[in-house]
Design an enzyme around this catalytic site. Structure first.
Site, mmCIF file in Angstrom:
data_model
loop_
_atom_site.group_PDB
_atom_site.id
_atom_site.type_symbol
_atom_site.label_atom_id
_atom_site.label_comp_id
_atom_site.label_asym_id
_atom_site.label_seq_id
_atom_site.Cartn_x
_atom_site.Cartn_y
_atom_site.Cartn_z
ATOM 1 N N CYS A 100 -0.504 2.290 6.455
ATOM 2 C CA CYS A 100 -0.107 0.970 6.921
ATOM 3 C C CYS A 100 0.208 0.104 5.702
ATOM 4 O O CYS A 100 -0.156 0.426 4.572
ATOM 5 C CB CYS A 100 -1.209 0.335 7.760
ATOM 6 S SG CYS A 100 -2.796 0.115 6.896
ATOM 7 N N HIS A 105 -8.910 3.408 -2.779
ATOM 8 C CA HIS A 105 -7.526 3.033 -2.472
ATOM 9 C C HIS A 105 -6.964 2.149 -3.598
ATOM 10 O O HIS A 105 -6.911 0.930 -3.472
ATOM 11 C CB HIS A 105 -7.507 2.298 -1.130
ATOM 12 C CG HIS A 105 -6.179 1.803 -0.683
ATOM 13 N ND1 HIS A 105 -4.977 2.356 -1.110
ATOM 14 C CD2 HIS A 105 -5.851 0.789 0.180
ATOM 15 C CE1 HIS A 105 -3.982 1.701 -0.526
ATOM 16 N NE2 HIS A 105 -4.481 0.745 0.242
ATOM 17 N N GLY A 150 0.584 -4.073 4.345
ATOM 18 C CA GLY A 150 0.362 -5.488 4.583
ATOM 19 C C GLY A 150 1.634 -6.217 4.968
ATOM 20 O O GLY A 150 2.716 -5.878 4.503
ATOM 21 N N CYS A 196 0.799 -1.236 0.000
ATOM 22 C CA CYS A 196 0.000 0.000 0.000
ATOM 23 C C CYS A 196 0.825 1.275 0.000
ATOM 24 O O CYS A 196 0.288 2.343 -0.266
ATOM 25 C CB CYS A 196 -0.955 0.003 1.185
ATOM 26 S SG CYS A 196 -2.179 -1.324 1.118
#
Length: 457
Positions: A426, A394, A428, A137
């Protein structure tokens, strides 16, 4: 005053790295004199090596498989923003030393080829190389950070950090895992790396006491702010209209359209409607389709160079890249990443979290977004003022670049009352990333070597 002096020392080390590497600043009190800064350090010598952003644009963010880009290929999405950052600065594309593109879901070799194709679509010559980067991300922000680092290292003078994701094209049910090493089951942390992101959201909510009501309230606020930003027209500064097509799923008829508005925003979102939604990942949980980020399509691009070169070319300076940090956290609660990464990035910039005037924190899930803001005791009037990923969407690899465009254009609008901004998300498998930016027109001859008494800046 002690805090101000420490900040000044850090900033002066940036301005005078040779002397500071050979001796401690505490033994060089003369360096702390504003008079000496004026007489001995010219503005160009002091600030010419700053890595600056001269352009940052994005496409609209559209709902995957249902929105305006559902039939637009990723290389066409990327080409639109690559072309924009060059054309709107009148830059010779052959001067670009590298194009780094954040992207997540597509097979690496395929997307790398598509990014090279996009560069040709945008008018770049053979001499300009392209590569991709995948830090999930944060990939778009990582691309910008990589370019900034390469310019500072002297690998090239001008670079583009970009991001693209077509979740319409590349979405894989189940989170994208085709299989995993069975040995991971014997290592709890490795096993947790494979958890569905929604389960990590539930873990954050349960462990840190983030309620369903708090999450739904964050979602409503995200849509409210995004809708207001669209209605005011302020996002036109950052969004590049894209001429594309949309295909009727039944008749297969093609229709030419121009996409210039984020299409996932629901202006009428409210607590009553969100309360009716069932949880998605865990029975009696709290994460729903309404308080999590949308899957989306989009792209963004950021043009970087040294301040001295930007000044020579007469280009406006939108922002200054001040610092970047990536930190690791527990995979099972990966969403807490911003709460750890933001203090790390601000410390690298010689700042405190309280010095930051504006934040763009990715709303992967409302649970982790709410937790991170509460943990850092942020003023919510400074966070995601134009909405976040719950409302906007996103597109994984593009989100970081999208946030750069959103943050810097908003900082420019706010002017002198908004000097420092932070982008964070954040990641993954258990990480967080954050970067600190300074508003481009806020730097005068002394501003990075002068600190007023107290906390003002």
């Amino acid at each position: 005053m002690e805090r101000a002096m420490e900040r000044q020392k850090i900033l002066l080390r940036h301005l005078n790295p040779v002397s500071s590497s050979n001796s401690s600043l505490k033994h060089e009190p003369s360096l702390l004199s504003p008079v000496n800064c004026v007489s001995e350090v010219s503005p160009m010598a002091a600030f010419g090596d700053d890595i600056v952003i001269v352009a940052a644009y994005r496409t609209a963010i559209c709902k995957a498989r249902r929105g305006g880009f559902k039939d637009t290929l990723p290389d066409d999405l990327l080409a639109s923003v690559l072309k924009a950052v060059v054309e709107r600065t009148s830059l010779d594309p052959s001067e670009v030393g590298d194009i780094v593109v954040g992207t997540v879901i597509a097979p690496g070799s395929q997307r790398a080829m598509e990014c090279r194709v996009a560069a040709y679509f945008a008018g770049f010559p053979d001499s300009v190389p392209v590569r991709t980067v995948n830090r999930q991300c944060s990939s778009g922000l990582q691309a910008v950070a990589d370019v900034a680092a390469s310019i500072r290292a002297g690998y090239y003078d001008i670079g583009i950090g970009a991001g693209v994701e077509s979740m319409s094209t590349d979405h894989i049910p189940g989170g994208g895992f085709h299989g995993s090493n069975p040995r991971a089951q014997d290592f709890p942390k490795a096993r947790d790396c494979l958890l569905p992101m929604g389960i990590t959201s539930e873990n954050v909510a349960e462990r840190f006491g983030v309620t369903r009501e708090e999450q739904d309230m964050a979602a409503v606020e995200s849509h409210k702010r995004a809708a207001a930003a669209i209605a005011s027209g302020k996002l036109k500064d950052e969004i590049i209209p894209v001429a594309t097509k949309i295909v009727d799923p039944e008749t297969k008829a093609e229709k030419a359209i121009v996409v210039s508005v984020d299409d996932g925003v629901r202006p009428n979102s409210n607590m009553a409607d969100l309360a009716k939604l069932k949880t998605v990942f865990k029975q009696n949980g709290s994460t729903t389709a309404g308080n999590a980020s949308q899957i989306s399509d989009g792209a963004g691009a950021v043009l970087l160079m040294k301040r001295s070169l930007a000044m020579k070319k007469g280009l406006p300076i939108l922002g200054v890249f001040r610092s970047f940090a990536v930190t690791g956290v527990e995979p099972s609660v990966m969403g807490i990443g911003p709460a750890v990464a933001i203090p790390a990035a601000t410390k690298l910039a010689g700042l405190n979290v309280s010095d930051i005037d504006l934040f763009e924190i990715n709303e992967a899930f409302a649970s982790q977004y709410v937790y991170s803001c509460k943990k850092l005791e942020l003023d919510m009037e400074k966070v995601n003022v134009n909405g976040g990923a719950i409302a906007i969407g996103h597109p994984l690899g593009a989100t970081g670049a999208r946030c750069v465009a959103t943050l810097l254009h908003e900082m420019k609008r706010r002017g002198k009352d908004c000097r420092f901004g932070v982008i964070s998300m954040c990641i993954g498998t258990g990480m967080g990333a954050a970067a600190v930016f300074e508003r481009g027109d806020s730097v005068d001859n002394l501003s990075n070597a002068r600190v007023a008494n107290g906390d003002s800046h």
